[in-house]
Motif scaffolding. Structure first.
Motif, mmCIF file in Angstrom:
data_model
loop_
_atom_site.group_PDB
_atom_site.id
_atom_site.type_symbol
_atom_site.label_atom_id
_atom_site.label_comp_id
_atom_site.label_asym_id
_atom_site.label_seq_id
_atom_site.Cartn_x
_atom_site.Cartn_y
_atom_site.Cartn_z
ATOM 1 N N GLN A 42 0.928 -1.296 0.524
ATOM 2 C CA GLN A 42 -0.288 -0.220 -0.095
ATOM 3 C C GLN A 42 0.535 1.115 0.105
ATOM 4 N N LEU A 43 2.151 1.358 0.711
ATOM 5 C CA LEU A 43 2.577 2.624 0.417
ATOM 6 C C LEU A 43 3.148 2.550 -0.612
ATOM 7 N N ILE A 44 3.810 1.289 -1.490
ATOM 8 C CA ILE A 44 4.358 1.511 -2.876
ATOM 9 C C ILE A 44 2.724 2.463 -3.872
ATOM 10 N N GLU A 45 1.922 1.765 -3.431
ATOM 11 C CA GLU A 45 0.453 2.804 -4.216
ATOM 12 C C GLU A 45 0.400 3.881 -3.943
ATOM 13 N N MET A 46 1.013 4.722 -3.177
ATOM 14 C CA MET A 46 0.839 5.921 -2.404
ATOM 15 C C MET A 46 1.874 6.507 -3.319
ATOM 16 N N ILE A 47 3.296 6.144 -2.734
ATOM 17 C CA ILE A 47 3.716 6.636 -3.625
ATOM 18 C C ILE A 47 4.375 7.171 -4.978
ATOM 19 N N VAL A 141 -14.946 5.599 13.369
ATOM 20 C CA VAL A 141 -13.996 5.176 12.201
ATOM 21 C C VAL A 141 -12.831 5.106 11.397
ATOM 22 N N LEU A 142 -12.780 6.411 12.133
ATOM 23 C CA LEU A 142 -10.968 6.301 12.566
ATOM 24 C C LEU A 142 -9.934 4.533 12.554
ATOM 25 N N THR A 143 -10.677 4.000 14.096
ATOM 26 C CA THR A 143 -10.343 3.241 14.692
ATOM 27 C C THR A 143 -10.415 1.774 12.983
ATOM 28 N N LYS A 144 -11.314 1.734 12.242
ATOM 29 C CA LYS A 144 -11.352 0.863 11.031
ATOM 30 C C LYS A 144 -10.434 1.650 9.806
ATOM 31 N N ARG A 145 -10.623 2.464 9.846
ATOM 32 C CA ARG A 145 -9.924 3.352 8.493
ATOM 33 C C ARG A 145 -8.525 2.780 9.266
ATOM 34 N N PHE A 146 -7.847 2.933 10.367
ATOM 35 C CA PHE A 146 -6.074 2.450 10.426
ATOM 36 C C PHE A 146 -6.145 0.988 10.394
ATOM 37 N N SER A 147 -7.184 0.464 10.347
ATOM 38 C CA SER A 147 -7.177 -1.058 10.933
ATOM 39 C C SER A 147 -6.908 -1.330 9.182
ATOM 40 N N ARG A 148 -7.512 -0.948 8.399
ATOM 41 C CA ARG A 148 -7.216 -1.355 6.812
ATOM 42 C C ARG A 148 -5.934 -1.523 6.533
ATOM 43 N N PHE A 149 -5.516 -0.327 6.826
ATOM 44 C CA PHE A 149 -3.533 -0.110 6.928
ATOM 45 C C PHE A 149 -2.133 -0.790 7.763
ATOM 46 N N GLY A 150 -3.371 -1.624 8.550
ATOM 47 C CA GLY A 150 -2.208 -1.999 9.225
ATOM 48 C C GLY A 150 -1.563 -1.094 10.677
#
Length: 308
Positions: A42-47, A141-150
């Protein structure tokens, strides 16, 4: 964004005329796992959204995949950027930009009832809201959002705080003290100016103050046999650095406390090198006249304003 810009933004958020902000969510990813749990794909996709040069992308992949040597063994993980690498803070900042900043501006704010702002530095962030229900909804929602990105939120550093021009009055009705919050080394408190208008006061977090004095103690112990003028020069450099960061108008008491602590610590370790002759305050005052320590100074001023 540097720390001065962040404090200007924080001040403007609460002080601008007609501001409706009353709730604050103080959030922080779990620091012990943040760098190690970033999902590399996901990090590479963002970059790749901004970088198209294959050679640069290939170099970044090598950086994040390199292992670490611990007790003579090479350890290689499948996730994270490797805490301690020079590029890790930059990559982690890019990661949170898309995980939090962009998402908050483009997805969250249009769905809220009231006004909202975000202030972030590295992995520390403040989310400001007009309505409590907005703050509670986003926190969930933030907890779920962060969980999606590890990622996970720090359980102790993530909380809702009522903060603003009405917070003190509401707390008084409930028989409680007004809430405060810590951010970037300062404890932030709601207060009233001399004109009776709402303002924000700060003071050095007690833990940071003690940590700074502990570092002074360790240095004085190690270098107590060096010439006094050399010690004075280094101590003044340390004091100057402390004042340059913590030297804000409402933090005078903490600055004086740090100065007095440093002065006391220096005397203690100078006294230990006199071979049984204790260094009296009279003799120490004479040394200070010849080799003065830098007095506390206010180095920055907040932008003035109010929300009264």
């Amino acid at each position: 964004m540097n720390d001065l810009t962040i404090y200007d933004t924080l001040a403007e958020s609460w002080w601008q005329p007609g501001s409706k902000l009353h709730m604050l969510a103080r959030m922080n990813p779990a620091r012990f796992a943040y760098f190690d749990t970033i999902v590399r794909e996901q990090l590479i996709e963002m970059i790749e959204r901004r970088v198209s040069d294959d050679s640069v992308l290939r170099l970044i992949r090598k950086w994040i995949q390199v292992g670490v040597i611990e007790e003579g063994r090479l350890l290689v993980s499948e996730t994270g950027t490797g805490q301690g690498q020079p590029i890790s803070p930059l990559l982690a900042n890019i990661y949170l930009h898309y995980v939090l900043d962009e998402w908050f501006e483009e997805v969250v704010k249009p769905r809220l009832k009231g006004e909202a702002h975000e202030i972030r530095y590295a992995d520390d962030a403040i989310l400001c809201f007009e309505h409590r229900e907005d703050a509670e909804k986003v926190k969930e929602v933030l907890t779920k959002r962060f969980s999606r990105f590890g990622l996970t939120l720090h359980p102790e550093k993530t909380r809702l705080v009522e903060f603003g021009r009405y917070a003190a009055g509401n707390a008084k009705k409930q028989g409680k003290k007004p809430q405060t919050f810590d951010f970037l080394g300062f404890t932030h408190m709601g207060a009233r100016s001399r004109k009776g208008k709402f303002t924000v006061h700060v003071k050095t977090i007690g833990k940071r103050l003690r940590r700074g004095l502990k570092a002074i103690t360790e240095w004085c112990q190690k270098h107590r046999h060096e010439p006094v003028d050399a010690q004075q020069k280094t101590l003044n450099a340390k004091l100057r650095g402390h004042y340059q960061y913590y030297g804000r108008p409402t933090n005078c008491r903490s600055l004086r406390q740090f100065y007095r602590g440093a002065r006391r610590i220096w005397r203690e370790w100078l006294s230990r090198r006199t071979r049984g002759r204790r260094l009296t305050w009279e003799r120490y005052d004479h040394i200070l006249r010849q080799h003065p320590l830098l007095l506390p100074r206010i180095m920055h001023s907040w932008r003035t304003g109010s929300t009264a």
